[in-house]
Design a protein around this motif. Sequence first.
Motif, PDB file in Angstrom:
ATOM      1  N   ILE A 102       3.292   4.275  -5.660  1.00  0.00           N
ATOM      2  CA  ILE A 102       2.289   3.325  -5.188  1.00  0.00           C
ATOM      3  C   ILE A 102       1.420   3.970  -4.114  1.00  0.00           C
ATOM      4  O   ILE A 102       1.880   4.841  -3.367  1.00  0.00           O
ATOM      5  CB  ILE A 102       2.926   2.020  -4.660  1.00  0.00           C
ATOM      6  CG1 ILE A 102       3.763   2.270  -3.400  1.00  0.00           C
ATOM      7  CG2 ILE A 102       3.773   1.368  -5.738  1.00  0.00           C
ATOM      8  CD1 ILE A 102       4.273   0.973  -2.771  1.00  0.00           C
ATOM      9  N   TYR A 103       0.174   3.555  -4.076  1.00  0.00           N
ATOM     10  CA  TYR A 103      -0.809   4.099  -3.143  1.00  0.00           C
ATOM     11  C   TYR A 103      -1.335   2.957  -2.297  1.00  0.00           C
ATOM     12  O   TYR A 103      -1.748   1.926  -2.820  1.00  0.00           O
ATOM     13  CB  TYR A 103      -1.947   4.781  -3.900  1.00  0.00           C
ATOM     14  CG  TYR A 103      -1.465   5.905  -4.771  1.00  0.00           C
ATOM     15  CD1 TYR A 103      -1.091   5.669  -6.095  1.00  0.00           C
ATOM     16  CD2 TYR A 103      -1.350   7.204  -4.277  1.00  0.00           C
ATOM     17  CE1 TYR A 103      -0.622   6.699  -6.902  1.00  0.00           C
ATOM     18  CE2 TYR A 103      -0.886   8.240  -5.082  1.00  0.00           C
ATOM     19  CZ  TYR A 103      -0.521   7.973  -6.382  1.00  0.00           C
ATOM     20  OH  TYR A 103      -0.055   8.994  -7.159  1.00  0.00           O
ATOM     21  N   PHE A 104      -1.336   3.173  -0.985  1.00  0.00           N
ATOM     22  CA  PHE A 104      -1.679   2.103  -0.052  1.00  0.00           C
ATOM     23  C   PHE A 104      -3.155   2.090   0.330  1.00  0.00           C
ATOM     24  O   PHE A 104      -3.811   3.128   0.389  1.00  0.00           O
ATOM     25  CB  PHE A 104      -0.868   2.249   1.243  1.00  0.00           C
ATOM     26  CG  PHE A 104       0.572   1.860   1.098  1.00  0.00           C
ATOM     27  CD1 PHE A 104       1.538   2.818   0.808  1.00  0.00           C
ATOM     28  CD2 PHE A 104       0.958   0.541   1.262  1.00  0.00           C
ATOM     29  CE1 PHE A 104       2.864   2.460   0.684  1.00  0.00           C
ATOM     30  CE2 PHE A 104       2.293   0.175   1.141  1.00  0.00           C
ATOM     31  CZ  PHE A 104       3.246   1.138   0.847  1.00  0.00           C
ATOM     32  N   GLY A 105      -3.649   0.887   0.620  1.00  0.00           N
ATOM     33  CA  GLY A 105      -4.920   0.728   1.281  1.00  0.00           C
ATOM     34  C   GLY A 105      -4.743   0.881   2.780  1.00  0.00           C
ATOM     35  O   GLY A 105      -3.635   1.150   3.267  1.00  0.00           O
TER      36      GLY A 105
ATOM     37  N   PHE B  34      10.733   8.517  -2.753  1.00  0.00           N
ATOM     38  CA  PHE B  34       9.437   8.927  -2.238  1.00  0.00           C
ATOM     39  C   PHE B  34       9.508   9.154  -0.737  1.00  0.00           C
ATOM     40  O   PHE B  34      10.279   8.513  -0.033  1.00  0.00           O
ATOM     41  CB  PHE B  34       8.391   7.837  -2.518  1.00  0.00           C
ATOM     42  CG  PHE B  34       8.262   7.468  -3.973  1.00  0.00           C
ATOM     43  CD1 PHE B  34       9.106   6.529  -4.532  1.00  0.00           C
ATOM     44  CD2 PHE B  34       7.302   8.065  -4.771  1.00  0.00           C
ATOM     45  CE1 PHE B  34       9.007   6.185  -5.868  1.00  0.00           C
ATOM     46  CE2 PHE B  34       7.195   7.733  -6.110  1.00  0.00           C
ATOM     47  CZ  PHE B  34       8.044   6.797  -6.663  1.00  0.00           C
ATOM     48  N   TYR B  36       6.725   9.067   2.428  1.00  0.00           N
ATOM     49  CA  TYR B  36       5.384   8.744   2.903  1.00  0.00           C
ATOM     50  C   TYR B  36       5.280   9.140   4.368  1.00  0.00           C
ATOM     51  O   TYR B  36       6.253   9.104   5.110  1.00  0.00           O
ATOM     52  CB  TYR B  36       5.116   7.236   2.776  1.00  0.00           C
ATOM     53  CG  TYR B  36       4.897   6.742   1.373  1.00  0.00           C
ATOM     54  CD1 TYR B  36       5.973   6.491   0.519  1.00  0.00           C
ATOM     55  CD2 TYR B  36       3.602   6.496   0.897  1.00  0.00           C
ATOM     56  CE1 TYR B  36       5.769   6.028  -0.773  1.00  0.00           C
ATOM     57  CE2 TYR B  36       3.392   6.027  -0.392  1.00  0.00           C
ATOM     58  CZ  TYR B  36       4.472   5.793  -1.215  1.00  0.00           C
ATOM     59  OH  TYR B  36       4.269   5.326  -2.495  1.00  0.00           O
ATOM     60  N   SER B  43      -2.245   3.504   7.587  1.00  0.00           N
ATOM     61  CA  SER B  43      -1.396   3.114   6.462  1.00  0.00           C
ATOM     62  C   SER B  43      -0.594   4.303   5.967  1.00  0.00           C
ATOM     63  O   SER B  43      -0.959   5.463   6.215  1.00  0.00           O
ATOM     64  CB  SER B  43      -2.258   2.535   5.342  1.00  0.00           C
ATOM     65  OG  SER B  43      -3.117   3.525   4.836  1.00  0.00           O
ATOM     66  N   PRO B  44       0.504   4.070   5.253  1.00  0.00           N
ATOM     67  CA  PRO B  44       1.306   5.180   4.733  1.00  0.00           C
ATOM     68  C   PRO B  44       0.567   5.961   3.651  1.00  0.00           C
ATOM     69  O   PRO B  44      -0.148   5.385   2.834  1.00  0.00           O
ATOM     70  CB  PRO B  44       2.533   4.458   4.136  1.00  0.00           C
ATOM     71  CG  PRO B  44       2.550   3.106   4.764  1.00  0.00           C
ATOM     72  CD  PRO B  44       1.123   2.756   4.978  1.00  0.00           C
ATOM     73  N   GLU B  45       0.767   7.269   3.669  1.00  0.00           N
ATOM     74  CA  GLU B  45       0.198   8.115   2.628  1.00  0.00           C
ATOM     75  C   GLU B  45       1.327   8.878   1.949  1.00  0.00           C
ATOM     76  O   GLU B  45       2.267   9.353   2.599  1.00  0.00           O
ATOM     77  CB  GLU B  45      -0.849   9.074   3.189  1.00  0.00           C
ATOM     78  CG  GLU B  45      -0.361   9.970   4.305  1.00  0.00           C
ATOM     79  CD  GLU B  45      -1.434  10.920   4.814  1.00  0.00           C
ATOM     80  OE1 GLU B  45      -2.212  11.450   3.993  1.00  0.00           O
ATOM     81  OE2 GLU B  45      -1.466  11.142   6.041  1.00  0.00           O
ATOM     82  N   LEU B  46       1.233   8.994   0.649  1.00  0.00           N
ATOM     83  CA  LEU B  46       2.281   9.627  -0.141  1.00  0.00           C
ATOM     84  C   LEU B  46       2.320  11.135   0.116  1.00  0.00           C
ATOM     85  O   LEU B  46       1.297  11.799   0.070  1.00  0.00           O
ATOM     86  CB  LEU B  46       2.043   9.362  -1.627  1.00  0.00           C
ATOM     87  CG  LEU B  46       3.041   9.982  -2.598  1.00  0.00           C
ATOM     88  CD1 LEU B  46       4.399   9.316  -2.457  1.00  0.00           C
ATOM     89  CD2 LEU B  46       2.521   9.870  -4.025  1.00  0.00           C
ATOM     90  N   LEU B 101       9.617  -0.790  -4.561  1.00  0.00           N
ATOM     91  CA  LEU B 101      10.000   0.183  -3.560  1.00  0.00           C
ATOM     92  C   LEU B 101      10.482  -0.508  -2.298  1.00  0.00           C
ATOM     93  O   LEU B 101       9.800  -1.383  -1.757  1.00  0.00           O
ATOM     94  CB  LEU B 101       8.831   1.109  -3.223  1.00  0.00           C
ATOM     95  CG  LEU B 101       8.452   2.130  -4.287  1.00  0.00           C
ATOM     96  CD1 LEU B 101       7.402   3.090  -3.744  1.00  0.00           C
ATOM     97  CD2 LEU B 101       9.667   2.906  -4.769  1.00  0.00           C
TER      98      LEU B 101
END
Lengths: 113, 113
Positions: A102-105, B34, B36, B43-46, B101
């Motif tokens: 999942i990718y966050f805003g 995952f 992050y 915001s969290p980034e992968l 998640l």
Amino acid sequence: EAGVTQSPTHLIKTRGQQATLRCSPISGHTSVYWYQQALGLGLQFLLWYDEGEERNRGNFPPRFSGRQFPNYSSELNVNALELEDSALYLCASSSRFSGNTIYFGEGSWLTVV
Amino acid sequence: QKEVEQNSGPLSVPEGAIASLNCTYSDRGSQSFFWYRQYSGKSPELIMSIYSNGDKEDGRFTAQLNKASQYVSLLIRDSQPSDSATYLCAVNIGNSGYSTLTFGKGTMLLVSP
């Protein structure tokens, strides 16, 4: 390619009011997730929408609700706001081809006074 | 309650050192893992995903998974001050097809020049 977009960036509401937060997923993504991150706490899962349907719900009261529109955008509604609802609300999206990734805003900061 | 556990830190390392971040999870059925990164107020980034036992490398980052021990870790080689952030471990928890998640509370990493 545009990422996940959320609006508004900041929102201030009075206790008892309603708040509406909006999210547009990455183009091609059909799933939208909402998470709450209160100060000092981890990310708490709120809701998961896929193809317009609610697929899963976290341990939150019914005054937290939402929906997903035909264009896969989503909104989160919080009714009867309480002070402890003050938090960063994060929307994330995923595609059916990316597994659980999942990718966050950037999030929406909600402050309840 | 199925959980993801992380040491809250802060973990302090000097610039150029290896930072080791650890995570344990309770659901033996979890298949997706995952890491992050979340900078303060963002915001969290992968960073990485891992699905199979063993190591997965991406640049300065290495994720390690041991499903038998229900343990996943992230190694950051040649740590830089810009790596200072909170690192979130996320694990899919729940019934297949409807899993979402679950995030740990995160480990704060501080890299000193």
